[in-house]
Write a protein that holds these residues in place. Structure first.
Motif, PDB file in Angstrom:
ATOM      1  N   PHE A  52      20.311  27.388  31.372  1.00 32.79           N
ATOM      2  CA  PHE A  52      21.433  26.873  32.163  1.00 32.79           C
ATOM      3  C   PHE A  52      22.156  25.785  31.379  1.00 32.79           C
ATOM      4  CE2 PHE A  52      23.448  24.009  35.133  1.00 32.79           C
ATOM      5  CZ  PHE A  52      24.068  24.861  36.038  1.00 32.79           C
ATOM      6  N   SER A  56      25.973  26.259  30.165  1.00 34.95           N
ATOM      7  CA  SER A  56      26.953  25.348  30.771  1.00 34.95           C
ATOM      8  C   SER A  56      27.729  24.586  29.713  1.00 34.95           C
ATOM      9  CB  SER A  56      26.251  24.344  31.692  1.00 34.95           C
ATOM     10  OG  SER A  56      25.634  25.008  32.759  1.00 34.95           O
ATOM     11  N   ASN A  82      32.186  20.836  39.281  1.00 38.52           N
ATOM     12  CA  ASN A  82      31.253  21.482  40.200  1.00 38.52           C
ATOM     13  C   ASN A  82      31.313  20.838  41.581  1.00 38.52           C
ATOM     14  OD1 ASN A  82      28.078  21.799  41.164  1.00 38.52           O
ATOM     15  ND2 ASN A  82      28.985  23.618  40.207  1.00 38.52           N
ATOM     16  N   LYS A 166      22.130  27.430  46.009  1.00 41.57           N
ATOM     17  CA  LYS A 166      22.527  27.640  44.616  1.00 41.57           C
ATOM     18  C   LYS A 166      23.501  26.556  44.163  1.00 41.57           C
ATOM     19  CE  LYS A 166      24.606  30.839  41.304  1.00 41.57           C
ATOM     20  NZ  LYS A 166      24.827  29.743  40.402  1.00 41.57           N
ATOM     21  N   GLN A 167      24.447  26.194  45.011  1.00 42.62           N
ATOM     22  CA  GLN A 167      25.425  25.180  44.641  1.00 42.62           C
ATOM     23  C   GLN A 167      24.740  23.830  44.405  1.00 42.62           C
ATOM     24  OE1 GLN A 167      25.852  27.504  47.024  1.00 42.62           O
ATOM     25  NE2 GLN A 167      27.406  28.635  45.896  1.00 42.62           N
ATOM     26  N   ASP A 169      21.550  23.384  43.567  1.00 41.58           N
ATOM     27  CA  ASP A 169      20.731  23.509  42.353  1.00 41.58           C
ATOM     28  C   ASP A 169      21.590  23.380  41.091  1.00 41.58           C
ATOM     29  OD1 ASP A 169      18.461  23.836  43.920  1.00 41.58           O
ATOM     30  OD2 ASP A 169      18.377  26.018  43.654  1.00 41.58           O
ATOM     31  N   ASP A 170      22.757  24.005  41.092  1.00 45.12           N
ATOM     32  CA  ASP A 170      23.648  23.908  39.932  1.00 45.12           C
ATOM     33  C   ASP A 170      24.132  22.472  39.731  1.00 45.12           C
ATOM     34  OD1 ASP A 170      23.326  26.622  39.572  1.00 45.12           O
ATOM     35  OD2 ASP A 170      25.375  27.152  40.197  1.00 45.12           O
ATOM     36  N   GLN A 173      21.328  20.354  38.355  1.00 47.81           N
ATOM     37  CA  GLN A 173      21.129  20.631  36.933  1.00 47.81           C
ATOM     38  C   GLN A 173      22.191  19.935  36.074  1.00 47.81           C
ATOM     39  OE1 GLN A 173      19.129  23.030  34.916  1.00 47.81           O
ATOM     40  NE2 GLN A 173      17.705  22.762  36.604  1.00 47.81           N
TER      41      GLN A 173
END
Length: 190
Positions: A52, A56, A82, A166-167, A169-170, A173
């Motif tokens: 990731f 990214s 994000n 998911k949002q 977690d992203d 990260q």
């Protein structure tokens, strides 16, 4: 006269070759900085996913020639984008009207929490630009705290957090990547 032109031409050719080689060396060395940073971050923080991280940072073409300071800026820009995306995503869920009432309240609160996260990342970027790395780290910590508060609202209400998993977690990260890179610049907080 002919000899001086030939000498100038030779020097010019050597200079051009030097520039081209220098460019390829810089790109090749700096191209590794993403892999090296992501490897270090993922080995020191189990919550950072190497793949990731690489994908990214490499999504921004400037990462190919960036130094660690440029990567920090790129990573914070990714956080900022994000946070904006998540607000738009939440708004679309609310507009489609399919979320249950408890989730709608939580989602409405989360728009504000991600707006706060956005502002914290902006302040982190300003601090970083001013070489105030400690404040940048604190502000990035505040950004993830805002995202955590969004998630906690779902837990407290007994509502499924699934639509934002998911949002979150992203975002987590991306924030962790920024924190890690700036920590590498600044050194660990005492």
């Amino acid at each position: 006269m002919h000899q001086s032109i030939s000498l100038f031409s030779s020097c010019s050719s050597i200079f051009h070759i030097f520039l081209v080689l220098n460019f390829y060396i810089v790109v090749s060395v700096n191209g590794e900085i993403v892999n090296n940073q992501c490897k270090n971050l993922s080995s020191s923080d189990p919550q950072v996913n190497y793949d990731f991280c690489v994908s990214s940072l490499e999504a921004n073409p400037l990462s190919e020639t960036s130094d660690i300071f440029g990567l920090a800026e790129i990573s914070m820009e990714l956080c900022l984008n994000n946070a904006t995306y998540i607000q738009t995503y939440i708004d679309s869920i609310l507009k489609d009207g399919k979320a249950e009432p408890g989730a709608r309240v939580c989602l409405g609160n989360c728009i504000e929490f991600y707006s706060m996260a956005f502002r914290e990342v902006q302040k982190a970027m300003e601090a970083f630009s001013g070489k105030d790395y400690v404040t940048a780290l604190v502000r990035l910590g505040g950004a993830i705290a805002s995202a955590d508060t969004c998630q906690d609202g779902f837990t407290d209400a007994g509502v499924d957090f699934g639509p934002l998993r998911k949002q979150y977690d992203d975002f987590f990260q991306l924030d962790a990547i920024s924190l890690g890179i700036i920590t590498n610049i600044n050194g660990p907080l005492q």
